[in-house]
Motif scaffolding. Structure first.
Motif, PDB file in Angstrom:
ATOM      1  N   UNK A  49       0.812  -1.217   0.000  1.00 38.38           N
ATOM      2  CA  UNK A  49       0.000   0.000   0.000  1.00 38.38           C
ATOM      3  C   UNK A  49       0.847   1.270   0.000  1.00 38.38           C
ATOM      4  N   UNK A  50       1.881   1.286   0.825  1.00 39.42           N
ATOM      5  CA  UNK A  50       2.760   2.443   0.935  1.00 39.42           C
ATOM      6  C   UNK A  50       3.716   2.492  -0.260  1.00 39.42           C
ATOM      7  N   UNK A  51       3.889   3.659  -0.867  1.00 45.68           N
ATOM      8  CA  UNK A  51       4.714   3.814  -2.072  1.00 45.68           C
ATOM      9  C   UNK A  51       6.168   3.414  -1.805  1.00 45.68           C
ATOM     10  N   UNK A  52       6.729   3.854  -0.691  1.00 41.20           N
ATOM     11  CA  UNK A  52       8.118   3.498  -0.361  1.00 41.20           C
ATOM     12  C   UNK A  52       8.268   1.995  -0.110  1.00 41.20           C
ATOM     13  N   UNK A  53       7.320   1.419   0.624  1.00 41.24           N
ATOM     14  CA  UNK A  53       7.346  -0.029   0.869  1.00 41.24           C
ATOM     15  C   UNK A  53       7.224  -0.789  -0.451  1.00 41.24           C
ATOM     16  N   UNK A  55       8.122   0.215  -3.445  1.00 43.00           N
ATOM     17  CA  UNK A  55       9.383   0.355  -4.179  1.00 43.00           C
ATOM     18  C   UNK A  55      10.428  -0.614  -3.611  1.00 43.00           C
ATOM     19  N   UNK A  56      10.502  -0.687  -2.281  1.00 38.40           N
ATOM     20  CA  UNK A  56      11.465  -1.579  -1.625  1.00 38.40           C
ATOM     21  C   UNK A  56      11.170  -3.054  -1.946  1.00 38.40           C
ATOM     22  N   UNK A  57       9.910  -3.444  -1.836  1.00 39.10           N
ATOM     23  CA  UNK A  57       9.538  -4.842  -2.096  1.00 39.10           C
ATOM     24  C   UNK A  57       9.783  -5.187  -3.561  1.00 39.10           C
ATOM     25  N   UNK A  58       9.484  -4.286  -4.477  1.00 40.29           N
ATOM     26  CA  UNK A  58       9.743  -4.562  -5.894  1.00 40.29           C
ATOM     27  C   UNK A  58      11.243  -4.709  -6.153  1.00 40.29           C
ATOM     28  N   UNK A  59      12.067  -3.948  -5.418  1.00 42.11           N
ATOM     29  CA  UNK A  59      13.514  -4.115  -5.535  1.00 42.11           C
ATOM     30  C   UNK A  59      13.919  -5.504  -5.036  1.00 42.11           C
ATOM     31  N   UNK A  60      13.343  -5.938  -3.910  1.00 41.05           N
ATOM     32  CA  UNK A  60      13.628  -7.270  -3.364  1.00 41.05           C
ATOM     33  C   UNK A  60      13.129  -8.370  -4.301  1.00 41.05           C
ATOM     34  N   UNK A  61      11.994  -8.146  -4.939  1.00 35.59           N
ATOM     35  CA  UNK A  61      11.484  -9.098  -5.927  1.00 35.59           C
ATOM     36  C   UNK A  61      12.487  -9.221  -7.073  1.00 35.59           C
ATOM     37  N   UNK A  62      13.021  -8.090  -7.520  1.00 32.77           N
ATOM     38  CA  UNK A  62      14.036  -8.111  -8.576  1.00 32.77           C
ATOM     39  C   UNK A  62      15.271  -8.892  -8.162  1.00 32.77           C
ATOM     40  N   UNK A  63      15.699  -8.724  -6.908  1.00 31.49           N
ATOM     41  CA  UNK A  63      16.853  -9.472  -6.403  1.00 31.49           C
ATOM     42  C   UNK A  63      16.563 -10.971  -6.356  1.00 31.49           C
ATOM     43  N   UNK A  64      15.351 -11.323  -5.954  1.00 31.30           N
ATOM     44  CA  UNK A  64      14.975 -12.736  -5.892  1.00 31.30           C
ATOM     45  C   UNK A  64      14.906 -13.345  -7.297  1.00 31.30           C
ATOM     46  N   UNK A  65      14.356 -12.591  -8.252  1.00 33.87           N
ATOM     47  CA  UNK A  65      14.330 -13.052  -9.643  1.00 33.87           C
ATOM     48  C   UNK A  65      15.761 -13.279 -10.135  1.00 33.87           C
ATOM     49  N   UNK A  66      16.656 -12.335  -9.862  1.00 34.70           N
ATOM     50  CA  UNK A  66      18.058 -12.472 -10.280  1.00 34.70           C
ATOM     51  C   UNK A  66      18.688 -13.717  -9.661  1.00 34.70           C
ATOM     52  N   UNK A  67      18.355 -14.012  -8.401  1.00 35.80           N
ATOM     53  CA  UNK A  67      18.867 -15.209  -7.740  1.00 35.80           C
ATOM     54  C   UNK A  67      18.402 -16.466  -8.479  1.00 35.80           C
ATOM     55  N   UNK A  68      17.118 -16.533  -8.795  1.00 35.51           N
ATOM     56  CA  UNK A  68      16.584 -17.710  -9.484  1.00 35.51           C
ATOM     57  C   UNK A  68      17.123 -17.830 -10.914  1.00 35.51           C
ATOM     58  N   UNK A  69      17.524 -16.696 -11.517  1.00 38.34           N
ATOM     59  CA  UNK A  69      18.046 -16.708 -12.886  1.00 38.34           C
ATOM     60  C   UNK A  69      19.552 -16.981 -12.963  1.00 38.34           C
ATOM     61  N   UNK A  70      20.252 -17.004 -11.824  1.00 38.90           N
ATOM     62  CA  UNK A  70      21.680 -17.328 -11.861  1.00 38.90           C
ATOM     63  C   UNK A  70      21.836 -18.671 -12.564  1.00 38.90           C
ATOM     64  N   UNK A  71      22.856 -18.825 -13.405  1.00 39.90           N
ATOM     65  CA  UNK A  71      22.978 -20.031 -14.232  1.00 39.90           C
ATOM     66  C   UNK A  71      22.848 -21.356 -13.470  1.00 39.90           C
TER      67      UNK A  71
END
Length: 177
Positions: A49-53, A55-71
């Protein structure tokens, strides 16, 4: 002893405490919930709900996606996707956290009460006899109402679940009352 829990991938990105447990934890994640991360990261809808939260969660989602995409991780996941209900080899993230991705299949068994992602989580928990972690009170209520034979912990009870938990044999409930 490593504790195992079925969980939706976005919960790991949303709740930071899940990434720093006091004991070893293995998160068993249906593959479809990983695919859901891409929609959440790039979609117009807010995750929080909160814009800052958000943004933070979407950044963490991106990090998790990158983890799963590591070769190496991607290779382990792809091997599991060849066979229904196959588990990937453990994906290591730090000293106490591993992920196991499951090629879960929604068989519409609980289609009336649960959406496909929820159904896959429930079926995964049932198949591997693992507790489910969720922050969704409504889902927890529906699990109880539908008498789904799954142990469920609220995210708020995560520390208890990791430290002590409740053994499956302690969960036997008399249906006579």
């Amino acid at each position: 002893m490593r504790r195992r829990f079925v969980i939706e991938a976005v919960m790991v990105a949303t709740y930071g405490q899940l990434m720093v447990p006091d004991r070893p934890v293995d998160y068993v994640i249906p593959y479809s919930t990983i695919m859901e991360l891409y929609d959440m990261k790039n979609g117009p809808d807010q995750v929080m709900d909160d814009v800052e939260d958000d943004r933070h969660v979407k950044m963490k989602i991106g990090e998790l996606i990158a983890f799963f995409e590591e070769p190496l991780n991607r290779k382990k996941i792809e091997r599991a996707l060849g066979v229904p209900w196959r588990e990937s080899a453990p994906l290591l993230l730090g000293e106490h956290v591993t992920f196991t991705v499951v090629n879960a299949l929604d068989n519409a068994h609980y289609g009336e009460y649960f959406d496909p992602i929820e159904t896959e989580q429930l079926l995964t928990a049932m198949k591997f006899k693992l507790p489910l972690l969720s922050d969704q009170i409504e889902l927890q209520d529906r699990i109880i109402e539908a008498e789904v034979p799954v142990q469920v912990y609220d995210i708020e009870d995560f520390d208890f679940a990791v430290e002590e938990g409740i053994a499956v044999d302690e969960m036997e409930i008399s249906r006579d009352w």
